[in-house]
Design a protein around this motif. Structure first.
Motif, PDB file in Angstrom:
ATOM      1  N   GLY A 162       0.801  -1.218   0.000  1.00  0.00           N
ATOM      2  CA  GLY A 162       0.000   0.000   0.000  1.00  0.00           C
ATOM      3  C   GLY A 162       0.827   1.258   0.000  1.00  0.00           C
ATOM      4  N   TRP A 163       0.541   2.139   0.937  1.00  0.00           N
ATOM      5  CA  TRP A 163       1.153   3.472   1.001  1.00  0.00           C
ATOM      6  C   TRP A 163       2.352   3.518   1.943  1.00  0.00           C
ATOM      7  CZ3 TRP A 163      -3.558   1.978   2.890  1.00  0.00           C
ATOM      8  CH2 TRP A 163      -3.668   1.935   4.278  1.00  0.00           C
ATOM      9  N   ARG A 164       2.947   2.386   2.238  1.00  0.00           N
ATOM     10  CA  ARG A 164       4.038   2.340   3.220  1.00  0.00           C
ATOM     11  C   ARG A 164       5.424   2.367   2.553  1.00  0.00           C
ATOM     12  NH1 ARG A 164      -0.059  -0.917   4.645  1.00  0.00           N
ATOM     13  NH2 ARG A 164      -1.105  -0.387   6.575  1.00  0.00           N
TER      14      ARG A 164
ATOM     15  N   VAL B 290       9.680   1.541  -1.576  1.00  0.00           N
ATOM     16  CA  VAL B 290       8.458   2.335  -1.531  1.00  0.00           C
ATOM     17  C   VAL B 290       7.312   1.454  -2.001  1.00  0.00           C
ATOM     18  CG1 VAL B 290       7.297   4.381  -2.465  1.00  0.00           C
ATOM     19  CG2 VAL B 290       9.755   4.454  -1.991  1.00  0.00           C
ATOM     20  N   GLY B 291       6.213   1.452  -1.242  1.00  0.00           N
ATOM     21  CA  GLY B 291       5.045   0.657  -1.598  1.00  0.00           C
ATOM     22  C   GLY B 291       4.381   1.149  -2.874  1.00  0.00           C
ATOM     23  N   PRO B 292       3.579   0.303  -3.503  1.00  0.00           N
ATOM     24  CA  PRO B 292       2.986   0.645  -4.799  1.00  0.00           C
ATOM     25  C   PRO B 292       1.986   1.804  -4.756  1.00  0.00           C
ATOM     26  CG  PRO B 292       2.060  -1.406  -3.966  1.00  0.00           C
ATOM     27  CD  PRO B 292       3.184  -1.032  -3.047  1.00  0.00           C
TER      28      PRO B 292
ATOM     29  N   TYR C 160       9.339   8.035  16.870  1.00  0.00           N
ATOM     30  CA  TYR C 160       8.656   6.766  17.105  1.00  0.00           C
ATOM     31  C   TYR C 160       7.816   6.331  15.915  1.00  0.00           C
ATOM     32  CZ  TYR C 160      10.154   7.769  21.809  1.00  0.00           C
ATOM     33  OH  TYR C 160      10.912   8.058  22.899  1.00  0.00           O
ATOM     34  N   ALA C 161       8.104   6.827  14.729  1.00  0.00           N
ATOM     35  CA  ALA C 161       7.308   6.519  13.539  1.00  0.00           C
ATOM     36  C   ALA C 161       7.448   5.055  13.147  1.00  0.00           C
ATOM     37  CB  ALA C 161       7.749   7.402  12.374  1.00  0.00           C
ATOM     38  N   GLY C 162       6.351   4.501  12.678  1.00  0.00           N
ATOM     39  CA  GLY C 162       6.356   3.193  12.052  1.00  0.00           C
ATOM     40  C   GLY C 162       6.486   2.012  12.983  1.00  0.00           C
TER      41      GLY C 162
ATOM     42  N   ARG D 200      12.349  -0.005   9.668  1.00  0.00           N
ATOM     43  CA  ARG D 200      11.022   0.471  10.043  1.00  0.00           C
ATOM     44  C   ARG D 200      10.148   0.493   8.802  1.00  0.00           C
ATOM     45  NH1 ARG D 200      11.704   5.695  13.974  1.00  0.00           N
ATOM     46  NH2 ARG D 200      13.449   4.921  15.186  1.00  0.00           N
ATOM     47  N   ILE D 201       8.889   0.194   9.011  1.00  0.00           N
ATOM     48  CA  ILE D 201       7.894   0.358   7.966  1.00  0.00           C
ATOM     49  C   ILE D 201       7.027   1.525   8.400  1.00  0.00           C
ATOM     50  CG2 ILE D 201       5.946  -0.677   6.756  1.00  0.00           C
ATOM     51  CD1 ILE D 201       7.305  -3.378   7.078  1.00  0.00           C
ATOM     52  N   ILE D 202       7.027   2.585   7.588  1.00  0.00           N
ATOM     53  CA  ILE D 202       6.315   3.805   7.954  1.00  0.00           C
ATOM     54  C   ILE D 202       5.314   4.168   6.860  1.00  0.00           C
ATOM     55  CG2 ILE D 202       8.251   4.683   9.311  1.00  0.00           C
ATOM     56  CD1 ILE D 202       8.875   6.581   7.006  1.00  0.00           C
ATOM     57  N   ASN D 203       4.361   5.011   7.203  1.00  0.00           N
ATOM     58  CA  ASN D 203       3.395   5.515   6.231  1.00  0.00           C
ATOM     59  C   ASN D 203       4.037   6.621   5.398  1.00  0.00           C
ATOM     60  OD1 ASN D 203       1.417   3.813   7.231  1.00  0.00           O
ATOM     61  ND2 ASN D 203       0.696   5.329   8.692  1.00  0.00           N
ATOM     62  N   ASP D 204       3.537   6.806   4.186  1.00  0.00           N
ATOM     63  CA  ASP D 204       4.127   7.803   3.291  1.00  0.00           C
ATOM     64  C   ASP D 204       4.016   9.232   3.812  1.00  0.00           C
ATOM     65  OD1 ASP D 204       1.394   8.078   2.912  1.00  0.00           O
ATOM     66  OD2 ASP D 204       1.440   7.739   0.754  1.00  0.00           O
ATOM     67  N   ASP D 205       3.021   9.505   4.644  1.00  0.00           N
ATOM     68  CA  ASP D 205       2.871  10.869   5.154  1.00  0.00           C
ATOM     69  C   ASP D 205       3.669  11.129   6.433  1.00  0.00           C
ATOM     70  OD1 ASP D 205       1.316   9.333   6.824  1.00  0.00           O
ATOM     71  OD2 ASP D 205      -0.482  10.566   6.652  1.00  0.00           O
TER      72      ASP D 205
END
Length: 136
Positions: A31-33, A71-73, A100-102, A113-118
């Protein structure tokens, strides 16, 4: 009594194949990760003093700088959030993230770490320019 725990086949974890490089075994974010690796810092000070391993590890945990590995799709595809502009970052960039992201995952030789795109705050040229949060 056996000294080894016997498990049915469906519980057994497959053994790592040593021929596959670590980079090819890294998780692909969905996803957006984004998959990022925190900057470990220097092992030696500018004055030439070697830093103990626990200090280097503590700085890596406190760092806010990470390297974008994958980067996720769907990352940066949400037009409501990001508009029609360019993505905030791409694979190979050094980025600032919150402390502390992700979700943290351990791999051979370190942490990812796996984090969100924002959760990307900024793109930086040189990770050595940013001091870890615990010594600021």
């Amino acid at each position: 009594m056996p000294s080894k725990l016997l498990l049915p086949d469906f519980y057994k974890v497959p053994e790592k194949e040593p021929d596959i490089p670590l980079k090819d075994r890294l998780p692909q974010p969905t996803g957006w990760r984004l998959l990022v690796m925190p900057y470990k810092g220097r092992a030696k000070t500018e004055g030439g003093v070697y830093m103990p391993d626990d200090v280097v590890e503590r700085e890596a945990l406190a760092t806010v700088v990470s390297y974008v590995i994958r980067v996720g799709p769907l990352a940066y595809k949400d037009k409501d959030k990001f508009g029609d502009g360019d993505p905030w970052c791409k694979e190979g960039d050094w980025v600032l993230i919150t402390r502390y992201a992700g979700s943290r995952i351990r791999i051979d030789g370190g942490e990812l770490r796996i984090i969100n795109d924002d959760e990307i705050l900024a793109v930086v040229d040189d990770p050595r320019d940013i001091l870890p949060a615990n010594i600021m």
